[in-house]
Motif scaffolding. Structure first.
Motif, short mmCIF file in Angstrom:
data_model
loop_
_atom_site.label_atom_id
_atom_site.label_comp_id
_atom_site.label_asym_id
_atom_site.label_seq_id
_atom_site.Cartn_x
_atom_site.Cartn_y
_atom_site.Cartn_z
N UNK A 78 18.41 61.55 33.70
CA UNK A 78 17.53 60.85 32.78
C UNK A 78 18.26 60.67 31.46
N UNK A 79 17.64 59.91 30.56
CA UNK A 79 18.16 59.78 29.21
C UNK A 79 16.98 59.69 28.26
N UNK A 80 17.26 59.79 26.99
CA UNK A 80 16.22 59.63 25.99
C UNK A 80 16.61 58.45 25.09
N UNK A 81 15.74 58.11 24.17
CA UNK A 81 15.97 56.95 23.30
C UNK A 81 15.76 57.34 21.83
N UNK A 82 16.71 58.09 21.27
CA UNK A 82 16.58 58.46 19.86
C UNK A 82 16.89 57.26 18.95
N UNK A 83 16.68 57.40 17.66
CA UNK A 83 17.00 56.31 16.73
C UNK A 83 18.46 55.86 16.87
N UNK A 84 18.68 54.56 16.78
CA UNK A 84 20.02 53.98 16.86
C UNK A 84 20.75 54.27 15.54
N UNK A 85 21.84 55.03 15.59
CA UNK A 85 22.54 55.36 14.35
C UNK A 85 23.21 54.15 13.68
N UNK A 86 23.41 53.06 14.45
CA UNK A 86 24.04 51.86 13.87
C UNK A 86 23.04 50.98 13.13
N UNK A 87 21.74 51.16 13.44
CA UNK A 87 20.73 50.31 12.83
C UNK A 87 20.58 48.96 13.50
N UNK A 88 21.34 48.70 14.59
CA UNK A 88 21.23 47.43 15.30
C UNK A 88 19.89 47.28 16.01
N UNK A 89 19.28 48.41 16.34
CA UNK A 89 17.96 48.44 16.98
C UNK A 89 17.27 49.72 16.52
N UNK A 90 16.00 49.86 16.85
CA UNK A 90 15.29 51.08 16.48
C UNK A 90 15.77 52.25 17.33
N UNK A 91 16.09 51.97 18.59
CA UNK A 91 16.53 53.04 19.51
C UNK A 91 17.88 52.70 20.12
N UNK A 92 18.52 53.72 20.66
CA UNK A 92 19.73 53.56 21.47
C UNK A 92 19.68 54.64 22.55
N UNK A 93 19.81 54.27 23.79
CA UNK A 93 19.74 55.25 24.87
C UNK A 93 20.91 56.21 24.82
N UNK A 94 20.65 57.48 25.18
CA UNK A 94 21.71 58.47 25.28
C UNK A 94 22.48 58.24 26.58
N UNK A 136 23.59 59.46 30.32
CA UNK A 136 22.78 60.15 31.33
C UNK A 136 22.91 61.67 31.21
N UNK A 137 21.78 62.34 31.40
CA UNK A 137 21.71 63.80 31.37
C UNK A 137 21.37 64.26 32.79
N UNK A 177 11.52 61.53 29.82
CA UNK A 177 12.37 60.47 29.32
C UNK A 177 12.48 59.32 30.29
N UNK A 178 13.57 58.59 30.14
CA UNK A 178 13.88 57.43 30.98
C UNK A 178 14.71 57.90 32.17
N UNK A 179 14.16 57.78 33.37
CA UNK A 179 14.88 58.18 34.57
C UNK A 179 15.96 57.15 34.88
N UNK A 180 17.11 57.61 35.30
CA UNK A 180 18.21 56.73 35.71
C UNK A 180 18.06 56.49 37.21
#
Length: 170
Positions: free
Chosen positions: A64-80, A82-83, A122-125
Motif C-alpha cells: 500500500x501507499x499513503x498520500x502525504x502533502x506534496x513537498x514540491x507544492x505541485x499538488x496537495x498530495x504525492x503518493x509514497x 509502495x510499502x 491507505x491506497x492499496x497497490x
C-alpha cells in the motif's frame, strides 16, 4: 484550508446518470494480483466501470501507499513509494474499476488492512497485492451509459477518476 494549485472548478461534483445498472457479488480468484482478480471477474460479466466494496479476504502479500502533502507544492498530495506489509487481511475496502489514460483497466483502492504488525490504512497497490487462500468477496455496482476514466484535473494538477459519457465501444 485545503487549497489546490489550479483554477477552481465551479462544478464541485462531476456526476452522470444511468437509467440501468446492476448490483452483484463476486469472490475473487486465489493467488492473483488484486488488479487481475478484479479485472478478470468483472470483464467476464461485461463490466467496464464499477464501484466496488471489498469485504475481508486474506492476502499472501499486501502493498500500500499513503498520500502525504506534496513537498514540491505541485499538488496537495504525492503518493509514497509502495510499502510492503507481507501477509495480511483486508478489514474493508472501497475501489473503482475505471479506464486508465491508456484505456486499459485501472483499479483505485482504499482499504483498512490488518497484519500481525497492526492495522494500516491507505491506497492499496492492486498490481502488487496477491490474494490468499480465502480471497475477498466484492460487492459490485455497475451501470450502463457511461464509464469512469482517469483524466488530468487542472484544479488538483493530478489525474483523477471521472465519469465520462462517451464509451469507445458504443
Amino acid at each position: 484550508v485545503l487549497k489546490h494549485p489550479g483554477p477552481v472548478n465551479p462544478v464541485r461534483i462531476q456526476a452522470e446518470h444511468s437509467a440501468c445498472g446492476r448490483h452483484f457479488r463476486v469472490v475473487l480468484a486465489r493467488g492473483a494480483s488484486l488488479h487481475q482478480a478484479i479485472v478478470d471477474a468483472l470483464l467476464g460479466c461485461a463490466v467496464r466501470s464499477a464501484s466496488l466494496t471489498i469485504l475481508g479476504g486474506e492476502f499472501r502479500e499486501i502493498f500500500y501507499c499513503t498520500a502525504p502533502p506534496d513537498p514540491t507544492g505541485n499538488a496537495v498530495i504525492a503518493y509514497t513509494d509502495p510499502i510492503a506489509l507481507g501477509v495480511g487481511e483486508f478489514v474493508f475496502g472501497n475501489a473503482f474499476l475505471a479506464r486508465g489514460s491508456d484505456a486499459r483497466p485501472l483499479i483505485h483502492c482504499h482499504a483498512v488492512l490488518c497484519t500481525t504488525a497492526g492495522v494500516f490504512g491507505g491506497h492499496v497497490m492492486p498490481h502488487l497485492s496477491i490474494t490468499g487462500d480465502n480471497p475477498p468477496s466484492v460487492l459490485v455496482t455497475c451501470w450502463d451509459g457511461f464509464d469512469l476514466k482517469l483524466r488530468f484535473d487542472p484544479e488538483t494538477n493530478i489525474p483523477l477518476i471521472q465519469p465520462c459519457r462517451e464509451r469507445p465501444d458504443a
